[in-house]
Design a protein around this motif. Sequence first.
Motif, PDB file in Angstrom:
ATOM      1  N   ILE A 114     -14.751 -33.745-153.546  1.00  0.00           N
ATOM      2  CA  ILE A 114     -15.413 -32.951-152.521  1.00  0.00           C
ATOM      3  C   ILE A 114     -14.377 -32.011-151.919  1.00  0.00           C
ATOM      4  N   VAL A 115     -14.493 -30.719-152.243  1.00  0.00           N
ATOM      5  CA  VAL A 115     -13.503 -29.750-151.797  1.00  0.00           C
ATOM      6  C   VAL A 115     -13.893 -29.063-150.502  1.00  0.00           C
ATOM      7  N   PHE A 116     -15.196 -29.090-150.145  1.00  0.00           N
ATOM      8  CA  PHE A 116     -15.642 -28.435-148.918  1.00  0.00           C
ATOM      9  C   PHE A 116     -16.934 -29.079-148.452  1.00  0.00           C
ATOM     10  N   SER A 117     -17.006 -29.388-147.173  1.00  0.00           N
ATOM     11  CA  SER A 117     -18.210 -29.975-146.596  1.00  0.00           C
ATOM     12  C   SER A 117     -18.410 -29.389-145.213  1.00  0.00           C
ATOM     13  N   VAL A 118     -19.613 -28.847-144.958  1.00  0.00           N
ATOM     14  CA  VAL A 118     -19.883 -28.199-143.682  1.00  0.00           C
ATOM     15  C   VAL A 118     -21.345 -28.403-143.312  1.00  0.00           C
ATOM     16  N   VAL A 127     -17.128 -30.443-155.849  1.00  0.00           N
ATOM     17  CA  VAL A 127     -18.412 -30.318-155.166  1.00  0.00           C
ATOM     18  C   VAL A 127     -18.239 -29.592-153.832  1.00  0.00           C
ATOM     19  N   LEU A 128     -19.139 -28.635-153.573  1.00  0.00           N
ATOM     20  CA  LEU A 128     -19.249 -27.967-152.273  1.00  0.00           C
ATOM     21  C   LEU A 128     -20.530 -28.468-151.626  1.00  0.00           C
ATOM     22  N   LEU A 129     -20.439 -28.973-150.411  1.00  0.00           N
ATOM     23  CA  LEU A 129     -21.611 -29.511-149.724  1.00  0.00           C
ATOM     24  C   LEU A 129     -21.971 -28.627-148.541  1.00  0.00           C
ATOM     25  N   GLU A 168     -21.447 -36.209-147.758  1.00  0.00           N
ATOM     26  CA  GLU A 168     -20.092 -36.574-148.179  1.00  0.00           C
ATOM     27  C   GLU A 168     -19.941 -38.094-148.261  1.00  0.00           C
ATOM     28  N   ALA A 169     -20.496 -38.790-147.273  1.00  0.00           N
ATOM     29  CA  ALA A 169     -20.430 -40.250-147.271  1.00  0.00           C
ATOM     30  C   ALA A 169     -21.189 -40.846-148.459  1.00  0.00           C
TER      31      ALA A 169
END
Length: 43
Positions: free
Chosen positions: A34-38, A9-11, A24-25
């Motif tokens: 989750i590979v990326f969260s920004v 998942v990219l967020l 993410e939480a």
Amino acid sequence: MAKLAGKKVLLLGERDGVPGPAMEACLKDSGADIVFSVTECFV
């Protein structure tokens, strides 16, 4: 949330909306990877 188990998942969060760390939480216990969260500002 079982549909996300084992998925990558990219967020992309928004500053004035839902930030990336909040999503993410929420998805932490879903089994998703989750590979990326920004959090960005889309103006």
